[in-house]
Design a protein around this motif. Structure first.
Motif, PDB file in Angstrom:
ATOM      1  N   TRP A 136       6.044   2.653  -0.304  1.00  0.00           N
ATOM      2  CA  TRP A 136       4.980   1.574  -0.274  1.00  0.00           C
ATOM      3  C   TRP A 136       5.317   0.595   0.966  1.00  0.00           C
ATOM      4  O   TRP A 136       6.670   0.241   1.061  1.00  0.00           O
ATOM      5  CB  TRP A 136       5.181   0.804  -1.523  1.00  0.00           C
ATOM      6  CG  TRP A 136       4.723   1.615  -2.890  1.00  0.00           C
ATOM      7  CD1 TRP A 136       5.493   2.527  -3.462  1.00  0.00           C
ATOM      8  CD2 TRP A 136       3.462   1.260  -3.413  1.00  0.00           C
ATOM      9  NE1 TRP A 136       4.625   3.208  -4.493  1.00  0.00           N
ATOM     10  CE2 TRP A 136       3.554   2.382  -4.419  1.00  0.00           C
ATOM     11  CE3 TRP A 136       2.443   0.529  -3.315  1.00  0.00           C
ATOM     12  CZ2 TRP A 136       2.414   2.269  -5.533  1.00  0.00           C
ATOM     13  CZ3 TRP A 136       1.522   0.647  -4.160  1.00  0.00           C
ATOM     14  CH2 TRP A 136       1.300   1.547  -5.158  1.00  0.00           C
TER      15      TRP A 136
ATOM     16  N   ARG B  82       0.934  -1.245   0.035  1.00  0.00           N
ATOM     17  CA  ARG B  82      -0.013   0.103  -0.075  1.00  0.00           C
ATOM     18  C   ARG B  82       0.962   1.233  -0.138  1.00  0.00           C
ATOM     19  O   ARG B  82       2.001   1.437   0.711  1.00  0.00           O
ATOM     20  CB  ARG B  82      -0.833   0.251   1.201  1.00  0.00           C
ATOM     21  CG  ARG B  82      -1.680  -1.128   1.320  1.00  0.00           C
ATOM     22  CD  ARG B  82      -2.883  -0.946   2.633  1.00  0.00           C
ATOM     23  NE  ARG B  82      -1.944  -0.707   3.739  1.00  0.00           N
ATOM     24  CZ  ARG B  82      -1.412  -1.623   4.420  1.00  0.00           C
ATOM     25  NH1 ARG B  82      -1.697  -3.136   4.053  1.00  0.00           N
ATOM     26  NH2 ARG B  82      -0.659  -1.490   5.445  1.00  0.00           N
ATOM     27  N   CYS B  83       0.608   2.201  -0.665  1.00  0.00           N
ATOM     28  CA  CYS B  83       1.218   3.445  -0.871  1.00  0.00           C
ATOM     29  C   CYS B  83       0.684   4.518   0.321  1.00  0.00           C
ATOM     30  O   CYS B  83      -0.653   4.525   0.349  1.00  0.00           O
ATOM     31  CB  CYS B  83       1.012   4.128  -2.236  1.00  0.00           C
ATOM     32  SG  CYS B  83       2.221   5.568  -2.539  1.00  0.00           S
ATOM     33  N   ASP B  84       1.298   4.774   1.064  1.00  0.00           N
ATOM     34  CA  ASP B  84       1.248   5.830   2.392  1.00  0.00           C
ATOM     35  C   ASP B  84       0.636   7.136   1.509  1.00  0.00           C
ATOM     36  O   ASP B  84       0.371   7.534   0.362  1.00  0.00           O
ATOM     37  CB  ASP B  84       2.211   5.969   3.164  1.00  0.00           C
ATOM     38  CG  ASP B  84       3.294   6.592   2.849  1.00  0.00           C
ATOM     39  OD1 ASP B  84       3.258   7.474   1.459  1.00  0.00           O
ATOM     40  OD2 ASP B  84       4.550   7.097   3.233  1.00  0.00           O
ATOM     41  N   ASN B  85      -0.113   8.007   2.706  1.00  0.00           N
ATOM     42  CA  ASN B  85      -0.600   9.232   2.387  1.00  0.00           C
ATOM     43  C   ASN B  85       0.469  10.310   1.703  1.00  0.00           C
ATOM     44  O   ASN B  85      -0.168  11.033   0.922  1.00  0.00           O
ATOM     45  CB  ASN B  85      -1.468   9.869   3.411  1.00  0.00           C
ATOM     46  CG  ASN B  85      -2.408   9.056   4.020  1.00  0.00           C
ATOM     47  OD1 ASN B  85      -2.928   8.353   3.438  1.00  0.00           O
ATOM     48  ND2 ASN B  85      -2.605   9.093   5.130  1.00  0.00           N
ATOM     49  N   SER B  86       1.604  10.030   1.939  1.00  0.00           N
ATOM     50  CA  SER B  86       2.675  11.112   1.293  1.00  0.00           C
ATOM     51  C   SER B  86       2.968  10.452   0.083  1.00  0.00           C
ATOM     52  O   SER B  86       3.616  11.409  -0.754  1.00  0.00           O
ATOM     53  CB  SER B  86       3.834  11.049   2.217  1.00  0.00           C
ATOM     54  OG  SER B  86       4.557   9.903   2.157  1.00  0.00           O
ATOM     55  N   HIS B  87       2.468   9.408  -0.553  1.00  0.00           N
ATOM     56  CA  HIS B  87       2.922   8.824  -1.927  1.00  0.00           C
ATOM     57  C   HIS B  87       4.311   8.767  -2.169  1.00  0.00           C
ATOM     58  O   HIS B  87       4.992   8.982  -3.027  1.00  0.00           O
ATOM     59  CB  HIS B  87       2.486   9.822  -2.783  1.00  0.00           C
ATOM     60  CG  HIS B  87       0.627   9.773  -3.101  1.00  0.00           C
ATOM     61  ND1 HIS B  87      -0.001   8.734  -3.236  1.00  0.00           N
ATOM     62  CD2 HIS B  87      -0.050  10.688  -2.680  1.00  0.00           C
ATOM     63  CE1 HIS B  87      -1.313   9.230  -3.182  1.00  0.00           C
ATOM     64  NE2 HIS B  87      -1.339  10.324  -2.715  1.00  0.00           N
ATOM     65  N   ARG B  88       4.950   8.458  -0.899  1.00  0.00           N
ATOM     66  CA  ARG B  88       6.530   8.231  -1.037  1.00  0.00           C
ATOM     67  C   ARG B  88       7.133   7.000  -0.393  1.00  0.00           C
ATOM     68  O   ARG B  88       8.336   6.727  -0.569  1.00  0.00           O
ATOM     69  CB  ARG B  88       7.251   9.431  -0.263  1.00  0.00           C
ATOM     70  CG  ARG B  88       6.826  10.960  -0.371  1.00  0.00           C
ATOM     71  CD  ARG B  88       7.350  11.145  -1.899  1.00  0.00           C
ATOM     72  NE  ARG B  88       8.594  11.008  -2.323  1.00  0.00           N
ATOM     73  CZ  ARG B  88       8.948  10.809  -3.570  1.00  0.00           C
ATOM     74  NH1 ARG B  88       8.253  10.965  -4.816  1.00  0.00           N
ATOM     75  NH2 ARG B  88      10.342  10.673  -3.861  1.00  0.00           N
TER      76      ARG B  88
END
Length: 275
Positions: free
Chosen positions: A22, A14-20
């Motif tokens: 996985w 899953r990609c975190d909320n910062s999109h930085r």
């Protein structure tokens, strides 16, 4: 949102909320590099310290392709891929991303939506690819362990690459297509005649096992390249395995060339799984 699999435990990432970053439920995490790609090739899965094409090979290929010498091939691949429904496309062995970028450009003209993933074992290739098109999910990974879920890909491209039949079959949907490009018998023949003392012709054979894959379409694409700059000739040699297979004398003969007329000869084949 595209789903990726953890290369260590195979659980969904899953990609975190910062999109930085996985991460998976087991706590394995993988950062998105500043260029925009994700490295999903764990150290324990590497066969060498720096696997895949070298930085020099990647740069030579990028310069050669930028000069549009292989545009007829890019056009043919786009034609074959886009003859179908909107889809998820995986380029397994994407290099610096030239063919995916050309495919997306044609898809935009046709207003056909695509979701594209580019995968290569060479970090140098993926770094360069990610800098040029952020629309693609770029991954450093291996064809022998593709970090995508089972039955998730509509079209899988393997262009001058190394097919891994079982893994390709796993990630393709039941009605998915495998599109492969491989050299035909006359490919770069004139260059080979210069750098090798003798050119041996190998018998033609399919690149994947016939008990797993059914050939549904094959097209032979042949065209002539006129290389009038010494730099472009060297780029062609450097981007192929021939640079490392040729003798020092053969490399010297190639280095002295100022003009080269050479044949590009390729098979473009489409397969479907029979399993």
């Amino acid at each position: 949102m595209l789903t990726l699999n953890c290369p260590i435990c195979a659980q969904p990432l899953r990609c975190d909320n910062s999109h930085r970053t996985w991460c998976c439920d087991d706590g394995h995490s993988f950062d998105v590099a500043k260029q925009g790609y994700v490295n999903l090739l764990p150290v324990q899965n590497k066969r060498s310290k720096d696997p895949g094409d070298s930085k020099a090979m990647v740069q030579a290929r990028a310069e050669f392709l930028r000069a549009k010498y292989y545009q007829p091939l890019a056009d043919k691949v786009a034609q074959v891929v886009l003859n179908g429904k909107p889809q998820t496309v995986l380029d397994a062995g994407c290099g610096e991303g030239y063919y995916l970028r050309e495919l997306l450009a044609e898809a935009d003209l046709r207003q056909q939506p695509l979701r594209c993933v580019g995968l290569d074992i060479s970090k140098w290739a993926v770094q360069l690819a990610a800098k040029q098109d952020p629309r693609v999910t770029w991954l450093v990974a291996s064809n022998s362990q593709i970090p995508l879920p089972t039955d998730s890909v509509d079209t899988l491209l393997c262009l001058f690459g190394f097919p891994v039949s079982a893994e390709f079959n796993r990630v393709l949907k039941p009605d998915g297509r495998l599109i492969m490009v491989d050299p035909a018998s006359e490919h770069l023949l004139e260059l080979k005649q210069i750098i090798y003392p003798q050119v041996h012709t190998k018998p033609e054979q399919l690149p994947v096992p016939s008990d797993t894959w059914q050939l549904t379409d094959k097209q032979r694409l042949t065209f002539t390249l006129e290389l009038t700059e010494r730099e472009h000739i060297q780029h062609l040699l450097t981007m192929t395995p021939h640079l490392y297979r040729a003798s020092s004398e053969g490399r010297e003969r190639a280095a002295a060339l100022e003009h080269l007329t050479v044949t590009a000869d390729m098979w473009v084949r489409t397969f479907v799984s029979v399993e």
